[in-house]
Design a protein around this motif. Structure first.
Motif, PDB file in Angstrom:
ATOM      1  N   LEU A  13       0.885  -0.919  -0.212  1.00 12.01           N
ATOM      2  CA  LEU A  13       0.211  -0.309  -0.416  1.00 12.01           C
ATOM      3  C   LEU A  13       1.064   1.270  -0.062  1.00 12.01           C
ATOM      4  O   LEU A  13       2.022   1.008   0.792  1.00 12.01           O
ATOM      5  N   ARG A  14       0.495   2.088  -1.114  1.00 15.65           N
ATOM      6  CA  ARG A  14       1.133   3.468  -1.038  1.00 15.65           C
ATOM      7  C   ARG A  14      -0.466   4.079  -0.353  1.00 15.65           C
ATOM      8  O   ARG A  14      -1.236   4.457  -1.027  1.00 15.65           O
ATOM      9  N   ARG A  15       0.495   5.220   0.978  1.00 15.58           N
ATOM     10  CA  ARG A  15       0.073   6.292   0.889  1.00 15.58           C
ATOM     11  C   ARG A  15       0.050   7.482   0.517  1.00 15.58           C
ATOM     12  O   ARG A  15       1.118   8.030   0.043  1.00 15.58           O
ATOM     13  N   LEU A  16      -0.828   8.419  -0.128  1.00 17.56           N
ATOM     14  CA  LEU A  16      -1.320   8.603  -1.136  1.00 17.56           C
ATOM     15  C   LEU A  16      -1.212  10.640  -0.380  1.00 17.56           C
ATOM     16  O   LEU A  16      -1.873  10.316   1.032  1.00 17.56           O
ATOM     17  N   PRO A  17      -1.056  11.425  -1.820  1.00 14.75           N
ATOM     18  CA  PRO A  17      -0.196  13.068  -0.358  1.00 14.75           C
ATOM     19  C   PRO A  17      -2.321  13.453  -0.747  1.00 14.75           C
ATOM     20  O   PRO A  17      -1.750  14.798  -0.778  1.00 14.75           O
ATOM     21  N   TRP A  18      -3.180  12.861  -0.846  1.00 14.47           N
ATOM     22  CA  TRP A  18      -4.289  13.624  -0.339  1.00 14.47           C
ATOM     23  C   TRP A  18      -5.457  12.490   0.486  1.00 14.47           C
ATOM     24  O   TRP A  18      -5.234  11.832   0.979  1.00 14.47           O
ATOM     25  N   SER A  19      -6.610  13.350   1.488  1.00 15.65           N
ATOM     26  CA  SER A  19      -6.820  12.034   2.132  1.00 15.65           C
ATOM     27  C   SER A  19      -8.032  12.302   1.582  1.00 15.65           C
ATOM     28  O   SER A  19      -8.322  13.058   1.017  1.00 15.65           O
ATOM     29  N   GLU A  20      -8.921  11.232   2.193  1.00 12.14           N
ATOM     30  CA  GLU A  20     -10.684  10.974   2.213  1.00 12.14           C
ATOM     31  C   GLU A  20     -11.402  11.172   3.454  1.00 12.14           C
ATOM     32  O   GLU A  20     -10.869  10.741   3.835  1.00 12.14           O
ATOM     33  N   ASP A  21     -11.957  12.235   3.329  1.00  8.81           N
ATOM     34  CA  ASP A  21     -13.251  12.713   3.987  1.00  8.81           C
ATOM     35  C   ASP A  21     -12.121  12.610   5.722  1.00  8.81           C
ATOM     36  O   ASP A  21     -12.229  11.825   6.569  1.00  8.81           O
ATOM     37  N   GLY A  22     -10.599  13.055   5.653  1.00  9.24           N
ATOM     38  CA  GLY A  22     -10.193  13.361   6.460  1.00  9.24           C
ATOM     39  C   GLY A  22      -8.934  12.080   6.847  1.00  9.24           C
ATOM     40  O   GLY A  22      -8.411  11.759   7.878  1.00  9.24           O
ATOM     41  N   LYS A  23      -9.288  11.494   6.299  1.00 11.95           N
ATOM     42  CA  LYS A  23      -8.821   9.694   6.626  1.00 11.95           C
ATOM     43  C   LYS A  23      -7.593   9.623   5.431  1.00 11.95           C
ATOM     44  O   LYS A  23      -8.022   9.900   4.285  1.00 11.95           O
ATOM     45  N   SER A  24      -6.423   9.316   5.677  1.00 13.71           N
ATOM     46  CA  SER A  24      -5.321   8.877   4.841  1.00 13.71           C
ATOM     47  C   SER A  24      -6.047   7.783   3.482  1.00 13.71           C
ATOM     48  O   SER A  24      -6.715   6.850   4.026  1.00 13.71           O
ATOM     49  N   ALA A  25      -5.861   8.316   2.276  1.00 10.25           N
ATOM     50  CA  ALA A  25      -5.943   7.430   1.619  1.00 10.25           C
ATOM     51  C   ALA A  25      -4.887   6.831   0.739  1.00 10.25           C
ATOM     52  O   ALA A  25      -3.331   6.691   0.861  1.00 10.25           O
ATOM     53  N   TYR A  26      -4.887   5.076   0.204  1.00 11.43           N
ATOM     54  CA  TYR A  26      -3.865   4.842  -0.230  1.00 11.43           C
ATOM     55  C   TYR A  26      -4.253   3.991  -1.743  1.00 11.43           C
ATOM     56  O   TYR A  26      -5.052   4.079  -1.902  1.00 11.43           O
ATOM     57  N   LEU A  27      -3.375   3.876  -1.883  1.00 10.90           N
ATOM     58  CA  LEU A  27      -3.269   2.621  -2.749  1.00 10.90           C
ATOM     59  C   LEU A  27      -2.223   1.284  -2.848  1.00 10.90           C
ATOM     60  O   LEU A  27      -1.546   1.561  -2.974  1.00 10.90           O
ATOM     61  N   SER A  28      -3.264   0.555  -3.692  1.00  6.37           N
ATOM     62  CA  SER A  28      -2.659  -0.391  -3.693  1.00  6.37           C
ATOM     63  C   SER A  28      -1.272  -0.620  -4.616  1.00  6.37           C
ATOM     64  O   SER A  28      -1.607   0.207  -6.171  1.00  6.37           O
ATOM     65  N   THR A  29       0.107  -0.963  -4.579  1.00  5.02           N
ATOM     66  CA  THR A  29       1.033  -0.771  -5.886  1.00  5.02           C
ATOM     67  C   THR A  29       1.027  -2.217  -6.116  1.00  5.02           C
ATOM     68  O   THR A  29       2.532  -1.967  -6.987  1.00  5.02           O
ATOM     69  N   GLY A  32       2.391  -1.590 -10.710  1.00  9.09           N
ATOM     70  CA  GLY A  32       3.039  -0.814 -11.139  1.00  9.09           C
ATOM     71  C   GLY A  32       2.508  -0.106 -11.011  1.00  9.09           C
ATOM     72  O   GLY A  32       2.049   0.808  -9.975  1.00  9.09           O
ATOM     73  N   ALA A  33       3.139   1.023 -12.093  1.00  8.33           N
ATOM     74  CA  ALA A  33       3.020   3.093 -12.427  1.00  8.33           C
ATOM     75  C   ALA A  33       1.774   3.143 -12.909  1.00  8.33           C
ATOM     76  O   ALA A  33       1.188   3.232 -14.450  1.00  8.33           O
ATOM     77  N   SER A  34       0.538   2.990 -11.969  1.00 12.15           N
ATOM     78  CA  SER A  34      -0.376   2.846 -12.999  1.00 12.15           C
ATOM     79  C   SER A  34      -0.816   5.095 -12.568  1.00 12.15           C
ATOM     80  O   SER A  34      -0.349   5.932 -12.349  1.00 12.15           O
ATOM     81  N   PHE A  35      -1.921   5.066 -13.403  1.00 12.13           N
ATOM     82  CA  PHE A  35      -2.244   6.624 -13.881  1.00 12.13           C
ATOM     83  C   PHE A  35      -2.519   7.475 -11.833  1.00 12.13           C
ATOM     84  O   PHE A  35      -1.622   8.440 -11.782  1.00 12.13           O
ATOM     85  N   ALA A  37      -0.332   6.300  -9.439  1.00 12.25           N
ATOM     86  CA  ALA A  37       0.442   6.732  -8.662  1.00 12.25           C
ATOM     87  C   ALA A  37       1.238   8.023  -9.619  1.00 12.25           C
ATOM     88  O   ALA A  37       2.198   8.595  -8.795  1.00 12.25           O
ATOM     89  N   ARG A  38       0.843   8.057 -10.577  1.00 11.39           N
ATOM     90  CA  ARG A  38       2.131   9.184 -11.870  1.00 11.39           C
ATOM     91  C   ARG A  38       1.156  10.483 -10.684  1.00 11.39           C
ATOM     92  O   ARG A  38       1.676  11.262 -10.732  1.00 11.39           O
ATOM     93  N   MET A  39      -0.171  10.130 -10.300  1.00  9.27           N
ATOM     94  CA  MET A  39      -1.240  11.440 -10.408  1.00  9.27           C
ATOM     95  C   MET A  39      -0.495  11.769  -8.723  1.00  9.27           C
ATOM     96  O   MET A  39      -0.017  13.192  -8.288  1.00  9.27           O
ATOM     97  N   ALA A  40      -0.346  10.772  -8.211  1.00  9.53           N
ATOM     98  CA  ALA A  40       0.551  10.859  -6.771  1.00  9.53           C
ATOM     99  C   ALA A  40       2.013  11.868  -6.457  1.00  9.53           C
ATOM    100  O   ALA A  40       2.257  12.768  -6.095  1.00  9.53           O
ATOM    101  N   ASP A  41       2.455  11.470  -7.881  1.00 12.52           N
ATOM    102  CA  ASP A  41       4.666  11.732  -7.947  1.00 12.52           C
ATOM    103  C   ASP A  41       4.197  12.427  -8.148  1.00 12.52           C
ATOM    104  O   ASP A  41       4.957  14.198  -7.901  1.00 12.52           O
ATOM    105  N   THR A  42       2.989  13.543  -9.239  1.00  9.40           N
ATOM    106  CA  THR A  42       3.003  14.745  -9.828  1.00  9.40           C
ATOM    107  C   THR A  42       2.277  15.761  -8.479  1.00  9.40           C
ATOM    108  O   THR A  42       2.982  16.633  -8.458  1.00  9.40           O
ATOM    109  N   MET A  43       2.004  15.224  -7.757  1.00  4.40           N
ATOM    110  CA  MET A  43       1.109  16.010  -6.547  1.00  4.40           C
ATOM    111  C   MET A  43       2.791  16.230  -5.516  1.00  4.40           C
ATOM    112  O   MET A  43       2.743  16.953  -5.578  1.00  4.40           O
ATOM    113  N   GLU A  44       3.333  15.052  -5.493  1.00  4.02           N
ATOM    114  CA  GLU A  44       4.286  15.396  -4.671  1.00  4.02           C
ATOM    115  C   GLU A  44       5.894  16.407  -5.021  1.00  4.02           C
ATOM    116  O   GLU A  44       6.103  17.742  -3.848  1.00  4.02           O
ATOM    117  N   GLU A  45       5.659  16.062  -6.665  1.00  2.00           N
ATOM    118  CA  GLU A  45       6.221  17.024  -7.219  1.00  2.00           C
ATOM    119  C   GLU A  45       5.743  18.644  -6.715  1.00  2.00           C
ATOM    120  O   GLU A  45       6.688  19.583  -6.797  1.00  2.00           O
TER     121      GLU A  45
END
Length: 116
Positions: A13-29, A32-35, A37-45
């Motif tokens: 699981l990858r914790r994403l740089p945003w939350s949903e309803d105040g709770k951490s959002a996660y992505l199953s990794t 590979g490099a899903s859309f 995951a790339r969106m999260a990378d872009t947001m971190e940058e």
């Protein structure tokens, strides 16, 4: 399939740089490099870029001899925002590195020691 078999392991699981309803959002990794995951990378940058802009703005105000108290307070807020974003990105990326428990313990010791 049981409920535990259908959920990915925590290390997948990858914790994403945003939350949903105040709770951490996660992505199953697992896939590979899903859309997403790339969106999260872009947001971190983007967070790091914004932190650099905030830092530059705050330093500019701090260097201004005629800066008012209100302007200096705003500069501190810019710096606090920059630090908060940089720390969050560092934590997110550190989670993906899978730091070993001894390193985490050392980091926690240093954090406690340095913030006294």
């Amino acid at each position: 399939m049981s409920e535990t078999e259908s959920r990915p392991a925590p290390s997948q699981l990858r914790r994403l740089p945003w939350s949903e309803d105040g709770k951490s959002a996660y992505l199953s990794t697992g896939d590979g490099a899903s859309f997403l995951a790339r969106m999260a990378d872009t947001m971190e940058e983007g967070m790091l870029t914004t932190a650099e802009v905030d830092m530059t703005r705050a330093l500019s105000v701090a260097d201004e001899v005629s800066a008012s108290r209100a302007e200096l307070k705003m500069a501190v807020r810019f710096l606090a925002h920059a630090v908060a974003d940089a720390v969050e990105v560092a934590r997110l990326r550190g989670e993906r590195l899978g730091v070993d428990p001894e390193a985490k313990e050392t980091a926690e010791f240093l954090r406690r020691t340095l913030t006294r």
